[in-house]
Design an enzyme around this catalytic site. Structure first.
Site, PDB file in Angstrom:
ATOM      1  N   TYR A  10      75.871  88.870 -50.777  1.00  0.00           N
ATOM      2  CA  TYR A  10      76.469  89.773 -51.769  1.00  0.00           C
ATOM      3  C   TYR A  10      75.361  90.385 -52.645  1.00  0.00           C
ATOM      4  CZ  TYR A  10      80.522  87.620 -49.764  1.00  0.00           C
ATOM      5  OH  TYR A  10      81.446  87.177 -48.841  1.00  0.00           O
ATOM      6  N   ARG A  34      85.404  72.864 -47.098  1.00  0.00           N
ATOM      7  CA  ARG A  34      86.604  72.724 -46.267  1.00  0.00           C
ATOM      8  C   ARG A  34      87.324  71.392 -46.474  1.00  0.00           C
ATOM      9  NH1 ARG A  34      83.445  74.719 -41.085  1.00  0.00           N
ATOM     10  NH2 ARG A  34      81.759  73.984 -42.436  1.00  0.00           N
TER      11      ARG A  34
HETATM   12  C1  LIG Z   1      87.560  79.553 -46.792  1.00  0.00           C
HETATM   13  C2  LIG Z   1      86.157  79.590 -47.336  1.00  0.00           C
HETATM   14  C3  LIG Z   1      85.856  80.433 -48.376  1.00  0.00           C
HETATM   15  C4  LIG Z   1      84.557  80.451 -48.926  1.00  0.00           C
HETATM   16  N1  LIG Z   1      84.312  81.244 -50.008  1.00  0.00           N
HETATM   17  C5  LIG Z   1      83.117  81.164 -50.645  1.00  0.00           C
HETATM   18  C6  LIG Z   1      82.903  81.852 -51.872  1.00  0.00           C
HETATM   19  O1  LIG Z   1      83.800  82.504 -52.450  1.00  0.00           O
HETATM   20  N2  LIG Z   1      81.672  81.760 -52.435  1.00  0.00           N
HETATM   21  C7  LIG Z   1      80.661  81.035 -51.860  1.00  0.00           C
HETATM   22  O2  LIG Z   1      79.543  80.976 -52.404  1.00  0.00           O
HETATM   23  N3  LIG Z   1      80.845  80.346 -50.700  1.00  0.00           N
HETATM   24  C8  LIG Z   1      82.045  80.386 -50.101  1.00  0.00           C
HETATM   25  N4  LIG Z   1      82.265  79.637 -48.961  1.00  0.00           N
HETATM   26  C9  LIG Z   1      81.196  78.756 -48.439  1.00  0.00           C
HETATM   27  C10 LIG Z   1      81.381  77.318 -48.943  1.00  0.00           C
HETATM   28  O3  LIG Z   1      81.201  77.236 -50.346  1.00  0.00           O
HETATM   29  C11 LIG Z   1      80.424  76.315 -48.260  1.00  0.00           C
HETATM   30  O4  LIG Z   1      79.089  76.637 -48.580  1.00  0.00           O
HETATM   31  C12 LIG Z   1      80.579  76.257 -46.753  1.00  0.00           C
HETATM   32  O5  LIG Z   1      81.935  76.325 -46.365  1.00  0.00           O
HETATM   33  C13 LIG Z   1      79.990  74.960 -46.194  1.00  0.00           C
HETATM   34  O6  LIG Z   1      80.634  73.837 -46.784  1.00  0.00           O
HETATM   35  P1  LIG Z   1      81.699  72.930 -45.938  1.00  0.00           P
HETATM   36  O7  LIG Z   1      80.954  72.527 -44.696  1.00  0.00           O
HETATM   37  O8  LIG Z   1      81.988  71.785 -46.837  1.00  0.00           O
HETATM   38  O9  LIG Z   1      82.886  73.780 -45.631  1.00  0.00           O
HETATM   39  C14 LIG Z   1      83.539  79.621 -48.388  1.00  0.00           C
HETATM   40  C15 LIG Z   1      83.859  78.779 -47.315  1.00  0.00           C
HETATM   41  C16 LIG Z   1      85.143  78.742 -46.797  1.00  0.00           C
HETATM   42  C17 LIG Z   1      85.453  77.779 -45.673  1.00  0.00           C
END
Ligand SMILES: Cc1cc2nc3c(=O)[nH]c(=O)nc-3n(C[C@H](O)[C@H](O)[C@H](O)COP(=O)(O)O)c2cc1C
Length: 359
Positions: free
Chosen positions: A179, A314
């Site tokens: 972004y 997640r």
């Molecule tokens: C549905 C979804 C929405 C996300 N939205 C954002 C967001 O708004 N801002 C951001 O910095 N990262 C966003 N992410 C990335 C997560 O913060 C995170 O870095 C990434 O999913 C890895 O973590 P996890 O393995 O626990 O899912 C999003 C991830 C998912 C799955």
């Protein structure tokens, strides 16, 4: 060896544990970007997180992200968020707002009439924007003038003040995921030859100015920054992330921010380098490929010393009481990706909390 359940001081924030809820865009706000009662319920359910970081919240109408994204630039949005922060605080939690401007990942369908997405340079992303029509290709952005840059820095500061007015405990600037701030950091998207580009020192300037603008109005001890060095998200090429992010860390180190939130990629050298340059708190979003960050990975991250806390996205979506589940060694519910974006309570507020079996 740090435990996931040791307390942590991050600037003005006192985390009772190191299981942080990562920012997750869930697209449940109204068309006016106002958070409603469903969002309050969702965040309050997750109040046992050491810290909740909200989904990306836009700082201005011009920085609009996906459809259903909340904002912090109107009175109604501030009032909507007040009800969210109240609900989280009543449930015993702490919550910061992730402030974002989507830059070239915005789409004209979501911007005010006649407004074109902006970016450091007129380089179109090979990416998609989430509009009411679904995922659509991004369009060519307009290169920002210096006046646009000043205005956007003011927007970040105003949104940070709005966040405090709405009862947030602090803010996190979205400096990653491709972004606007990341678009300035990337040598693939920032082709400027003025003070905001030219070389790595120029490319970090917007991030540093944005952080200082926010810290200047709400305090550095309530300001965090998220970065995703070298991850390539949203078509952000970075040919020398060690140089760029090393400079960024050096420039911001003396500011005494609440924390630095590092989204790790496959190159483990970068998180290690940041740990060397950053004496303050680091929250890690570890690299786990396609799998959600799991408790064993989080413990390994803390044991390695490269971060002080770990964010889960997640698994926090699907396990509202994630810290308690991890502590109890209880099985984790798998998230349903079909309900991540848009929709209603299904896959949002209807995941059950773990209840220990009564003997
Ligand atoms: C549905 C979804 C929405 C996300 N939205 C954002 C967001 O708004 N801002 C951001 O910095 N990262 C966003 N992410 C990335 C997560 O913060 C995170 O870095 C990434 O999913 C890895 O973590 P996890 O393995 O626990 O899912 C999003 C991830 C998912 C799955």
């Amino acid at each position: 060896m740090s435990s996931l359940f040791g307390p942590l001081s991050a600037g003005a924030l006192s985390l009772p544990n190191r299981v942080v809820m990562a920012p997750m865009t869930r697209n449940r706000a109204g068309a006016d970007g106002v958070p409603g009662p469903l969002m309050a319920e969702y965040y309050a359910q997750r109040a046992s997180a050491g810290l909740i970081i909200t989904e990306g919240v836009r700082v201005s109408a011009a920085g609009h992200g996906p459809v259903g994204q909340p904002g912090l630039h109107t009175r109604a949005q501030i009032e909507g968020w007040s009800r969210v922060t109240d609900a989280v605080h009543r449930a015993g939690g702490r919550i910061v707002a992730q402030l974002t401007h989507h830059g070239r990942i915005a789409h004209p369908d979501l911007l005010p009439q006649g407004v074109q997405p902006v970016a450091p340079s007129a380089v179109t992303a090979r990416s998609d924007a989430r509009t009411a029509k679904g995922l659509v290709p991004t369009v060519p952005p307009r290169a920002m003038e210096v006046a646009d840059i000043s205005e956007t820095l003011n927007d970040f500061a105003a949104a940070a003040m709005a966040a405090v007015a709405a009862g947030f405990d602090g803010v996190e600037l979205q400096g990653g995921n491709g972004y606007l701030i990341h678009q300035f950091l990337s040598d693939g998207t920032n082709l400027r030859d003025d003070a905001y580009g030219g070389d790595a020192a120029g490319r970090v300037r917007f991030a540093v100015d944005a952080v200082r603008a926010v810290a200047g109005v709400i305090g550095a001890d309530r300001t965090g920054l998220r970065i995703s060095p070298g991850t390539g998200y949203n078509d952000t090429a970075e040919h020398d992330p060690a140089l760029t992010y090393g400079l960024l860390a050096e420039a911001l180190e003396p500011e005494n921010l609440a924390y630095l939130h590092v989204v790790e990629g496959p190159d483990q050298g970068l998180p290690r380098l940041l740990r060397e340059r950053w004496t303050g708190v680091i929250i890690s979003s570890p690299f786990t490929g396609d799998d959600p960050t799991d408790p064993d990975t989080a413990r390994d991250v803390l044991d390695s010393g490269r971060a002080d806390a770990v964010s889960f996205a997640r698994y926090f979506a699907a396990n509202p009481d994630l810290p308690e589940r991890i502590r109890a060694g209880a099985p984790l519910t798998e998230p349903d990706p079909d309900t991540f974006h848009d929709g209603d309570a299904e896959g949002y507020t209807d995941y059950a909390a773990h209840r220990p079996a009564v003997a």
